[in-house]
Design an enzyme around this catalytic site. Structure first.
Site, PDB file in Angstrom:
ATOM      1  CG  ASP A  71     -29.586  -9.426  28.554  1.00  0.00           C
ATOM      2  OD1 ASP A  71     -30.093  -9.230  27.439  1.00  0.00           O
ATOM      3  OD2 ASP A  71     -29.660  -8.620  29.499  1.00  0.00           O
ATOM      4  CE  LYS A 104     -33.345  -1.227  26.571  1.00  0.00           C
ATOM      5  NZ  LYS A 104     -32.418  -2.015  27.363  1.00  0.00           N
ATOM      6  NE  ARG A 150     -51.486 -10.048  40.564  1.00  0.00           N
ATOM      7  CZ  ARG A 150     -52.025 -11.039  41.273  1.00  0.00           C
ATOM      8  NH1 ARG A 150     -51.648 -12.287  41.092  1.00  0.00           N
ATOM      9  NH2 ARG A 150     -52.969 -10.777  42.156  1.00  0.00           N
ATOM     10  CE1 TYR A 166     -29.478  -1.576  30.832  1.00  0.00           C
ATOM     11  CE2 TYR A 166     -30.537  -2.648  32.689  1.00  0.00           C
ATOM     12  CZ  TYR A 166     -30.472  -1.614  31.784  1.00  0.00           C
ATOM     13  OH  TYR A 166     -31.402  -0.604  31.839  1.00  0.00           O
TER      14      TYR A 166
HETATM   15  C1  LIG Z   1     -32.233  -2.348  28.761  1.00  0.00           C
HETATM   16  C2  LIG Z   1     -31.594  -3.616  29.116  1.00  0.00           C
HETATM   17  C3  LIG Z   1     -32.071  -4.397  30.179  1.00  0.00           C
HETATM   18  C4  LIG Z   1     -33.200  -3.937  31.090  1.00  0.00           C
HETATM   19  O1  LIG Z   1     -34.412  -3.810  30.421  1.00  0.00           O
HETATM   20  P1  LIG Z   1     -35.555  -2.725  30.779  1.00  0.00           P
HETATM   21  O2  LIG Z   1     -36.596  -3.040  29.775  1.00  0.00           O
HETATM   22  O3  LIG Z   1     -34.952  -1.372  30.642  1.00  0.00           O
HETATM   23  O4  LIG Z   1     -35.983  -3.000  32.178  1.00  0.00           O
HETATM   24  C5  LIG Z   1     -31.453  -5.612  30.418  1.00  0.00           C
HETATM   25  N1  LIG Z   1     -30.423  -6.032  29.654  1.00  0.00           N
HETATM   26  C6  LIG Z   1     -29.928  -5.302  28.644  1.00  0.00           C
HETATM   27  C7  LIG Z   1     -28.784  -5.817  27.860  1.00  0.00           C
HETATM   28  C8  LIG Z   1     -30.500  -4.071  28.341  1.00  0.00           C
HETATM   29  O5  LIG Z   1     -29.988  -3.350  27.343  1.00  0.00           O
END
Ligand SMILES: *Cc1c(COP(=O)(O)O)cnc(C)c1O
Length: 387
Positions: free
Chosen positions: A177, A202, A53, A105
């Site tokens: 983000d 993503k 961890r 988000y």
């Molecule tokens: C998908 C997403 C998240 C969250 O990420 P996960 O991997 O699904 O937990 C946060 N910010 C944005 C802009 C996203 O598209």
């Protein structure tokens, strides 16, 4: 001199497995590491290997590669994007205040309002595309300014440099983000951000087969705090996921070129379609954020949204009529996806709030993949005939 983006993405911060010289860094699938004498863990890649961890070499290589491609000093990676968000919020305490963009988000909105607000952290959501709204919100003592640009699902664009300046004048940290843009298109740390966040799920992974998140910063004291929380709260990803992301990163630069070229073609095509009433894509000169996006991004990304003239019913018919576009949550992978924000990704945002920020019930969000663009346009054309 710093090497080019794809060179850095392929060479994994210079790491090769020292024992074998394997060209693909191995998956250290282990929960713990043996010690020679008590309290004297083995050191590898500059980290003390005590427990899985706390440290794992595959994760270390991913963290250092992510830092290298974002041109950050320090990187951390997490089980999901939301785990990365959780780590940041867990460095705060009751009484702290976060000012965030108002079309955040959906999962972050839910986490802030449903989980952390009741622990005494205050959240205010404002239109960060308007810097005077940001300045007003920052008049109250604020700990973090939380930005997402381009935003989800309307592709609103916030002036990162201007907003970060306001945050710093108010004594707040600025977080961006950067999931939609990726470090290929936008580098928020260079524009003044203190922390960059990615849902690595993503584009960075890009193949739709992993969930993961990451945080990048130049500030050692922030990295120390976040790393402490990563271990203390157990927010870590597994080594196999880290390996898959390292593999995905190698083609990120190439993929983004194709993603962006496809999205530009599709945005222009949709703009000329008789059943389409509105297209949201920052690459279109008509988009309100176009000028700022042009200044702070290298290209405009591959996310876009649009509305059809037959409202929610029409949008639902279109969404069920695709052959190539998969109707699914998520975005940023090689295959094209479509989504209905009102009932899917943004269903956890109350209807009044959704409507107030302009996320209508007939909005369709598209994550444009890397398929041959003529095939994608033919699929859109056929689905739109059902609108
Ligand atoms: C998908 C997403 C998240 C969250 O990420 P996960 O991997 O699904 O937990 C946060 N910010 C944005 C802009 C996203 O598209």
């Amino acid at each position: 001199m710093r090497k080019g983006f794809t060179t850095r993405a392929v060479h994994q911060a210079g790491h090769k497995d020292q024992a074998s010289k394997a060209v693909a860094f191995p998956i250290y699938q282990t929960s713990t590491f043996g010690q020679e004498t008590p309290g004297d863990p083995t050191e590898y890649l500059g980290r003390k290997l005590s427990y899985g961890r706390t440290e794992n070499p595959t994760r270390t290589v991913l963290e250092e590669t992510l830092a290298d491609i974002e041109e950050a000093k320090y990187g951390l990676t997490f089980a999901t994007g939301l785990a990365a968000i959780t780590a940041v919020v867990n460095t705060l305490q009751a009484g702290d205040r976060v000012v965030a963009c108002n079309d955040l988000y959906g999962g972050a909105y839910r986490l802030f309002t449903q989980v952390y607000a009741k622990l005494g952290i205050e959240f205010e959501f404002v239109d960060t595309t308007n810097l005077s709204c940001v300045a007003t919100a920052l008049e109250k003592p604020t700990t973090v300014l939380w930005l997402e640009t381009p935003s989800n699902p309307l592709l609103n664009v916030t002036d990162i440099e201007g907003a970060c300046k306001l945050a710093h004048q108010a004594g707040a940290l600025a977080l961006v983000d950067n999931t939609f843009a990726t470090p290929v298109l936008q580098q928020p740390l260079k524009l003044g951000a203190d922390i960059v966040l990615h849902s690595t799920t993503k584009y960075l992974n890009g193949h739709g087969d992993v969930v993961n998140g990451s945080l990048l910063t130049d500030k050692k004291e922030l990295w120390d705090k976040l790393k402490y929380v990563q271990n203390a709260c157990g927010l870590v990803p597994g080594p196999q996921d880290c390996y898959l992301i390292l593999r995905g990163l190698k083609t990120l630069g190439l993929r983004m070129e194709r993603h962006c070229a496809n999205a530009r073609r599709i945005a222009e095509w949709l703009s000329g379609h008789p059943r389409v009433t509105q297209v949201y894509y920052p690459g279109l000169a008509t988009h309100p954020g176009h000028a700022v996006a042009k200044r702070q991004m290298k290209d405009f990304g591959a996310m876009l949204s649009f509305e059809v003239d037959s409202g929610e019913e029409g949008a639902r018919r279109v969404l069920s009529s695709f052959e190539l576009f998969t109707l699914a949550e998520s975005l940023g992978c090689v295959m094209s996806l479509v989504n209905h924000p009102a009932s899917m990704t943004h269903a956890s945002v109350p209807k009044e709030v959704r409507h107030a920020v302009g996320i209508g019930d007939g909005l369709i969000r598209v994550s444009v993949g890397i398929e041959d663009v003529e095939d994608l346009i033919a699929d859109l054309d056929s689905a739109l005939s059902k609108a």
